[in-house]
Design a protein around this motif. Structure first.
Motif, short mmCIF file in Angstrom:
data_model
loop_
_atom_site.label_atom_id
_atom_site.label_comp_id
_atom_site.label_asym_id
_atom_site.label_seq_id
_atom_site.Cartn_x
_atom_site.Cartn_y
_atom_site.Cartn_z
N LYS A 1 -54.86 -14.27 128.74
CA LYS A 1 -54.70 -15.04 129.69
C LYS A 1 -53.39 -15.51 129.62
O LYS A 1 -53.04 -15.91 128.70
CB LYS A 1 -55.67 -16.12 129.88
N ILE A 2 -52.56 -15.63 130.82
CA ILE A 2 -51.05 -16.28 130.78
C ILE A 2 -51.14 -17.44 131.96
O ILE A 2 -51.61 -17.46 132.92
CB ILE A 2 -50.09 -15.41 131.16
N SER A 3 -50.70 -18.63 131.40
CA SER A 3 -50.71 -19.72 132.25
C SER A 3 -49.18 -20.01 132.08
O SER A 3 -48.41 -20.44 131.31
CB SER A 3 -51.52 -20.82 131.66
N TYR A 4 -48.60 -20.12 133.47
CA TYR A 4 -47.17 -20.63 133.61
C TYR A 4 -47.06 -22.07 133.78
O TYR A 4 -47.88 -22.64 134.08
CB TYR A 4 -46.55 -19.74 134.66
N GLY A 5 -45.75 -22.69 133.41
CA GLY A 5 -45.36 -23.90 133.69
C GLY A 5 -45.21 -24.05 135.07
O GLY A 5 -45.42 -23.30 136.07
N PRO A 6 -44.69 -25.50 135.39
CA PRO A 6 -44.49 -25.73 136.82
C PRO A 6 -43.86 -24.94 137.53
O PRO A 6 -42.54 -24.28 137.00
CB PRO A 6 -44.09 -27.37 136.69
N PRO A 7 -43.73 -24.52 138.91
CA PRO A 7 -42.88 -23.67 139.51
C PRO A 7 -41.79 -24.47 140.25
O PRO A 7 -41.74 -25.72 140.06
CB PRO A 7 -43.79 -23.13 140.80
N LYS B 1 -34.85 -22.17 144.23
CA LYS B 1 -34.12 -22.40 142.77
C LYS B 1 -34.29 -21.49 142.16
O LYS B 1 -35.17 -20.54 141.84
CB LYS B 1 -34.73 -23.97 142.48
N VAL B 2 -33.14 -21.47 141.06
CA VAL B 2 -33.27 -20.58 139.87
C VAL B 2 -33.27 -21.01 138.65
O VAL B 2 -33.12 -22.49 138.56
CB VAL B 2 -31.88 -19.57 139.90
N SER B 3 -33.84 -20.46 137.70
CA SER B 3 -34.11 -21.22 136.20
C SER B 3 -33.46 -20.24 135.28
O SER B 3 -33.35 -18.90 135.40
CB SER B 3 -35.54 -21.20 135.95
N ASN B 4 -33.04 -20.94 134.20
CA ASN B 4 -32.63 -19.99 132.73
C ASN B 4 -33.59 -19.75 131.70
O ASN B 4 -33.32 -19.08 130.91
CB ASN B 4 -31.28 -20.92 132.18
N SER B 5 -34.68 -20.42 131.98
CA SER B 5 -35.81 -20.24 131.25
C SER B 5 -37.25 -20.75 131.79
O SER B 5 -37.03 -21.63 132.83
CB SER B 5 -35.78 -21.32 129.97
N GLU B 6 -38.13 -20.11 131.41
CA GLU B 6 -39.40 -20.32 132.09
C GLU B 6 -40.64 -20.50 130.50
O GLU B 6 -40.23 -19.87 129.71
CB GLU B 6 -39.86 -19.25 132.82
N PHE B 7 -41.60 -21.19 130.94
CA PHE B 7 -42.47 -21.47 129.95
C PHE B 7 -43.65 -21.19 130.07
O PHE B 7 -44.23 -21.14 131.44
CB PHE B 7 -42.53 -23.08 129.44
N ALA B 8 -44.67 -20.69 129.10
CA ALA B 8 -46.22 -19.90 129.61
C ALA B 8 -46.75 -20.41 128.14
O ALA B 8 -46.47 -20.28 127.16
CB ALA B 8 -45.85 -18.64 130.02
N ASP B 9 -48.07 -20.61 128.48
CA ASP B 9 -49.17 -20.49 127.61
C ASP B 9 -49.77 -19.05 127.64
O ASP B 9 -50.25 -18.58 128.72
CB ASP B 9 -50.12 -21.37 127.53
N ILE B 10 -49.83 -18.40 126.56
CA ILE B 10 -50.73 -17.20 126.42
C ILE B 10 -51.77 -17.22 125.45
O ILE B 10 -51.51 -17.42 124.28
CB ILE B 10 -49.59 -16.08 126.03
N TYR B 11 -52.91 -16.93 125.96
CA TYR B 11 -54.21 -17.09 125.18
C TYR B 11 -54.55 -15.67 124.84
O TYR B 11 -54.71 -14.69 125.66
CB TYR B 11 -55.28 -17.76 125.97
N ILE B 12 -54.56 -15.60 123.60
CA ILE B 12 -54.97 -14.07 122.78
C ILE B 12 -56.18 -14.13 122.06
O ILE B 12 -56.50 -15.34 121.64
CB ILE B 12 -53.81 -13.57 121.93
N ASP B 13 -57.16 -13.41 122.29
CA ASP B 13 -58.44 -13.14 121.64
C ASP B 13 -58.45 -12.83 120.28
O ASP B 13 -59.66 -12.80 119.75
CB ASP B 13 -59.51 -12.91 122.38
#
Length: 69
Positions: free
Chosen positions: A1-7, A12-24
């Motif tokens: 499961k991948i959950s991203y940070g706020p859009p 608008k453009v971004s130099n970086s993005e954040f995400a939570d990746i859940y691995i079983d």
């Protein structure tokens, strides 16, 4: 499961993005980062991976400030 940070706002453009990746399964964060980077297209790179407690707040709720550059 991948959950991203706020859009970002539309257009608008971004130099970086954040995400939570859940691995079983258990995997070393550095090994995961290297494995993902080998599979990602040019121009997209994982810069950091770390283990966080499942009870920790999500990245979406943790990011409360977006700055303009």
């Amino acid at each position: 499961k991948i959950s991203y940070g706020p859009p970002l706002k539309l257009g608008k453009v971004s130099n970086s993005e954040f995400a939570d990746i859940y691995i079983d399964s258990e995997i070393d964060p550095e090994a995961l980062k290297e494995k993902l980077n080998r599979a990602l297209p040019a121009g997209i790179e994982i810069l950091e991976a770390k283990i966080i407690d499942l009870k920790a707040p999500s990245i979406f709720s943790s990011v409360d400030t977006l700055s303009k550059v």
